[in-house]
Enzyme design. Structure first.
Site, PDB file in Angstrom:
ATOM      1  N   SER A 173       0.927   5.323   5.902  1.00  0.00           N
ATOM      2  CA  SER A 173       1.742   5.271   4.718  1.00  0.00           C
ATOM      3  C   SER A 173       1.702   6.728   3.711  1.00  0.00           C
ATOM      4  CB  SER A 173       1.006   4.316   3.650  1.00  0.00           C
ATOM      5  OG  SER A 173       1.282   4.558   2.247  1.00  0.00           O
ATOM      6  N   TYR A 232      -6.108   0.334  -0.717  1.00  0.00           N
ATOM      7  CA  TYR A 232      -4.887   0.487   0.246  1.00  0.00           C
ATOM      8  C   TYR A 232      -4.942   1.911   0.686  1.00  0.00           C
ATOM      9  CZ  TYR A 232       0.036   0.970   1.553  1.00  0.00           C
ATOM     10  OH  TYR A 232       1.246   1.002   2.190  1.00  0.00           O
TER      11      TYR A 232
END
Length: 156
Positions: free
Chosen positions: A46, A59
């Site tokens: 990400s 996350y």
């Protein structure tokens, strides 16, 4: 509980997938003339792996873990002809992104303009095209790389 779930979904799953993928690649016969390119693995990290967003510590940590696994495996398996890379998507137009915007009461135009200098969300097909390139012979000298497909988000 949220942290454990995030690590299981985003990091442990990549570890277990790579374990199986590496075993399958190593068990497959080597094609004559292709000893240096036995296989390719592409993980999904990400942009949070490089630039965390507010209120997303679990996350972000999980996606940092994906990069660590990717780079470690790239080093460990390069001499065996296996390339391991990661794609770092930015804001991609998926149900997960749309649901997150709805939960926060955010408008797509505002989010897209904030997260992408291109002023739009990426499309899932753009991630697929990046993965195809990383798996192809065209990227034969690429391993341990984190390819941002983010509309320029990390450049800003």
């Amino acid at each position: 509980d949220d942290y454990e779930r995030m690590m299981a979904v985003n990091t442990r799953s990549v570890f277990l997938s790579m374990k199986a993928e590496l075993a399958a690649i190593l068990a497959s016969p080597v094609v004559a003339g292709r000893e240096r390119m036995r296989g390719s693995i592409v993980n999904i990290a990400s942009t949070n792996s490089f630039m965390p967003q507010n209120h997303q510590p679990a996350y972000t940590a999980s996606k940092h873990g994906v990069l660590g696994l990717t780079r470690s495996a790239a080093l460990d398996y390069a001499r065996r002809g296996i390339r391991v890379n990661a794609i770092c998507p930015g804001a991609i137009d998926t149900p997960m992104l749309r649901n997150a915007m709805d939960r926060r009461g955010r408008q797509p135009e505002e989010v897209a303009s904030r997260l992408s200098p291109l002023g739009r969300f990426g499309e899932p097909d753009e991630i697929a095209q990046a993965a195809l390139w990383l798996c192809s012979d065209s990227s034969s000298f690429t391993t341990g790389h984190a390819l941002a497909v983010d509309g320029g988000m990390l450049a800003s």
